[in-house]
Motif scaffolding. Structure first.
Motif, PDB file in Angstrom:
ATOM      1  N   PRO A  96       0.728  -1.377   0.022  1.00 34.92           N
ATOM      2  CA  PRO A  96      -0.058  -0.084   0.049  1.00 34.92           C
ATOM      3  C   PRO A  96       0.785   1.171  -0.060  1.00 34.92           C
ATOM      4  O   PRO A  96       0.556   2.157  -0.578  1.00 34.92           O
ATOM      5  N   GLU A  99       2.259   1.999  -3.583  1.00 36.09           N
ATOM      6  CA  GLU A  99       1.205   2.210  -4.357  1.00 36.09           C
ATOM      7  C   GLU A  99       0.819   3.813  -4.159  1.00 36.09           C
ATOM      8  O   GLU A  99       0.638   4.751  -4.964  1.00 36.09           O
ATOM      9  N   SER A 100       0.685   4.292  -2.729  1.00 36.08           N
ATOM     10  CA  SER A 100       0.440   5.567  -2.409  1.00 36.08           C
ATOM     11  C   SER A 100       1.488   6.490  -2.993  1.00 36.08           C
ATOM     12  O   SER A 100       1.294   7.713  -3.453  1.00 36.08           O
ATOM     13  N   ALA A 103       1.146   6.960  -6.414  1.00 34.53           N
ATOM     14  CA  ALA A 103      -0.126   7.506  -6.953  1.00 34.53           C
ATOM     15  C   ALA A 103       0.125   9.143  -6.759  1.00 34.53           C
ATOM     16  O   ALA A 103      -0.290   9.691  -7.583  1.00 34.53           O
ATOM     17  N   SER A 272      -1.009  14.307   3.407  1.00 30.79           N
ATOM     18  CA  SER A 272      -2.013  13.176   3.525  1.00 30.79           C
ATOM     19  C   SER A 272      -1.792  12.684   5.062  1.00 30.79           C
ATOM     20  O   SER A 272      -0.759  12.353   5.532  1.00 30.79           O
ATOM     21  N   SER A 276      -0.651   6.681   4.300  1.00 33.33           N
ATOM     22  CA  SER A 276      -0.476   5.963   2.994  1.00 33.33           C
ATOM     23  C   SER A 276      -0.088   4.721   3.240  1.00 33.33           C
ATOM     24  O   SER A 276      -0.095   3.611   2.352  1.00 33.33           O
ATOM     25  N   SER A 279      -4.708  -0.038   4.404  1.00 35.01           N
ATOM     26  CA  SER A 279      -5.444  -0.958   3.224  1.00 35.01           C
ATOM     27  C   SER A 279      -6.422  -1.877   3.979  1.00 35.01           C
ATOM     28  O   SER A 279      -6.343  -2.216   5.146  1.00 35.01           O
TER      29      SER A 279
ATOM     30  N   LEU B 106      -4.153   4.496  -9.771  1.00 38.28           N
ATOM     31  CA  LEU B 106      -3.786   4.574  -8.524  1.00 38.28           C
ATOM     32  C   LEU B 106      -4.491   5.629  -7.520  1.00 38.28           C
ATOM     33  O   LEU B 106      -4.482   5.525  -6.389  1.00 38.28           O
ATOM     34  N   LYS B 109      -7.468   4.205  -6.243  1.00 39.20           N
ATOM     35  CA  LYS B 109      -7.399   2.959  -5.293  1.00 39.20           C
ATOM     36  C   LYS B 109      -6.750   3.617  -4.044  1.00 39.20           C
ATOM     37  O   LYS B 109      -6.995   3.085  -2.996  1.00 39.20           O
ATOM     38  N   ARG B 110      -5.911   4.666  -4.108  1.00 36.46           N
ATOM     39  CA  ARG B 110      -5.356   5.392  -3.001  1.00 36.46           C
ATOM     40  C   ARG B 110      -6.067   6.553  -2.408  1.00 36.46           C
ATOM     41  O   ARG B 110      -5.438   7.363  -1.627  1.00 36.46           O
ATOM     42  N   GLN B 130      -9.448   3.099   1.273  1.00 34.38           N
ATOM     43  CA  GLN B 130      -8.312   3.036   0.368  1.00 34.38           C
ATOM     44  C   GLN B 130      -8.355   1.455   0.182  1.00 34.38           C
ATOM     45  O   GLN B 130      -8.615   0.532   0.906  1.00 34.38           O
ATOM     46  N   GLU B 132      -6.117  -1.576  -2.718  1.00 33.85           N
ATOM     47  CA  GLU B 132      -4.802  -1.803  -3.267  1.00 33.85           C
ATOM     48  C   GLU B 132      -5.131  -2.272  -4.834  1.00 33.85           C
ATOM     49  O   GLU B 132      -5.908  -2.868  -5.081  1.00 33.85           O
TER      50      GLU B 132
END
Lengths: 314, 314
Positions: A96, A99-100, A103, A272, A276, A279, B106, B109-110, B130, B132
């Protein structure tokens, strides 16, 4: 044998624990209570509720399983004196978090904030300022499990990765390495600076004015590790003076960030709220790490996964 | 030998053309004029300015180099009758487009839209929803240069990729393949449906009500190809009825989208004003494709890169 969870997994996850370990008495609560501690052999916790005082109520405690990565709030001295072993879910955040990070980077490169704003105004315009991630250089402060996963994904996007740790020793998915003392020399090369460092004495205020001045004017700085890395006034100054292009911050010196904090309204800062690593699969993955280790521990084997050395702080 | 550009590259890019091809007379204008056409042997254009009428002013024209991917506005019949060859910059869009597609996926998803909204309110909250990308399944309609690049990046994120084209023939970076006629059977598997199809008779209204009903309730549908793929009322109905989770649209039946179009304000629709292929490196890359082909052409070699068959439409 009593295992005390200070959080409550989903019913199906609880059931699978009960089914797989019939010899264990599991207690699931949503908080830490002294009564339950008195009987607990193993404590499963997110780590924020374990205090020095609490440990005094837990004479049988032999193992603390921390279902998170940050262990800086644990009473290290008291735990070491009692020879309680501590293990965590190192690496669980990597998917996760990476991915954050990607992103946020891709959002800035491909003008996603601008696209959302135009939509709010129902305004068709093609004047987006878009660039590409491809061909960039990223400096990763702390290329451990999370940093290396970020490096792996960045490399897939054609990004050159430079890892930076205390020793300068190689790390996976880094095209080259540097160390903390050479940081100022390497920073001018980086289009993106991503910090995923733990909180230790060495990382506290590791970044100073000098480092922000050394970065490119267009650089994106991301702190997804711990807020101790840089003093807030240093960050505020760098962003107000537009010394770099963007800061994306998941962690802060003081959390939660109060509503009057000037960081919220700076146009080149993305806030944020320390999410982050979140999940929907988090607890499931924690238990997937916990279960084989519990099986080992019940068999009397000592080589648990992710055992922590509290004297080093990680 | 005169080469007529109907757009003006950056000065340094023009200079490098002049230096590398001293035997050629280059004309750079910001529009198409009939006067210049009368002398042009080669036309370099973004493709939207070439009309049947314009061709009548260009008796010497032998080659049209289109510095874009979409060629549906070219007067195909007239060009074929005159035996003018046409080549384009196929594949040039793959990097910025794949980055835009990943940026949007992304972001959803995030919880990036939510993060931006919270910041506008200076509100610290961890209640982000959130998920993944890891472990998802993506269906890619049109796994050509762009679609395969999207597939490559998705695979790096641990996504299973299913390609879908007319024939079902294999394409790079696709874990499996299907064809247009079997679409309805495969759609229920996909967490993300990404269309990057060109505009042809076959792709016009290829997606219908049936297909949106076959998708998962949580599916993200992305159209980054051409707006002819699905009728707007079909899309509007699917999104209002929340048959799927999100639609991210870069292309539309009618462009520009007018301010009163209901798509703008649907909470589960993201509007990108046909800019996903934009990049600050675009002209540079076009010329990097043009130059070696010009060299070939000047030597009298016929096997230019990306020659188009206008009778097939791509």
């Amino acid at each position: 044998m009593r295992i005390y969870f200070t959080f409550e997994p989903r019913p199906d996850l609880c059931e699978s624990l009960l089914a797989e370990f019939p010899q264990v008495h599991f207690v699931f609560e949503r908080r830490l209570s002294h009564e339950e501690l008195t009987q607990a052999d193993v404590l499963v916790t997110y780590g924020e509720d374990v205090t020095e005082e609490a440990l005094q109520y837990a004479p049988n405690l032999k193992w603390i399983f921390v279902a998170s990565a940050g262990i800086e709030k644990l009473p290290a001295q008291a735990i070491m004196e009692r020879s309680i072993i501590v293990s965590n879910v190192r690496g669980i955040h990597k998917t996760p978090m990476a991915e954050s990070v990607l992103a946020h980077i891709l959002a800035l490169k491909r003008a996603i904030p601008w696209i959302y704003e135009q939509q709010q105004k129902s305004e068709w315009s093609k004047k987006a300022k878009q660039s590409e991630l491809y061909g960039s250089t990223a400096l990763i402060l702390g290329p451990g499990a999370i940093g290396s996963e970020i490096g792996r994904l960045l490399q897939a996007f054609g990004v050159k990765t430079i890892g930076c740790n205390r020793s300068g020793q190689t790390a996976p998915y880094m095209d080259s390495m540097t160390n903390f003392t050479q940081l100022t020399d390497v920073l001018p090369q980086a289009d993106i600076v991503i910090a995923v460092l733990p909180k230790t004495a060495e990382t506290t205020h590791l970044l100073t004015e000098v480092h922000f001045r050394a970065m490119k004017n267009s650089a994106i700085f991301m702190n997804f590790g711990r807020g101790n890395l840089v003093e807030e006034h240093v960050l505020l100054h760098a962003m107000k003076a537009q010394e770099i292009g963007y800061a994306v911050l998941d962690v802060f010196e003081q959390e939660p960030l109060t509503a009057d904090n000037p960081l919220w309204s700076l146009p080149n800062v993305i806030i944020s709220p320390h999410i982050s690593s979140h999940s929907s699969r988090y607890v499931e993955r924690s238990l997937a790490i916990f279960k084989p280790n519990l099986a080992k521990w019940l068999r009397g084997e000592g080589d648990l996964e992710n055992l922590l050395d509290l004297s080093r702080g990680y």
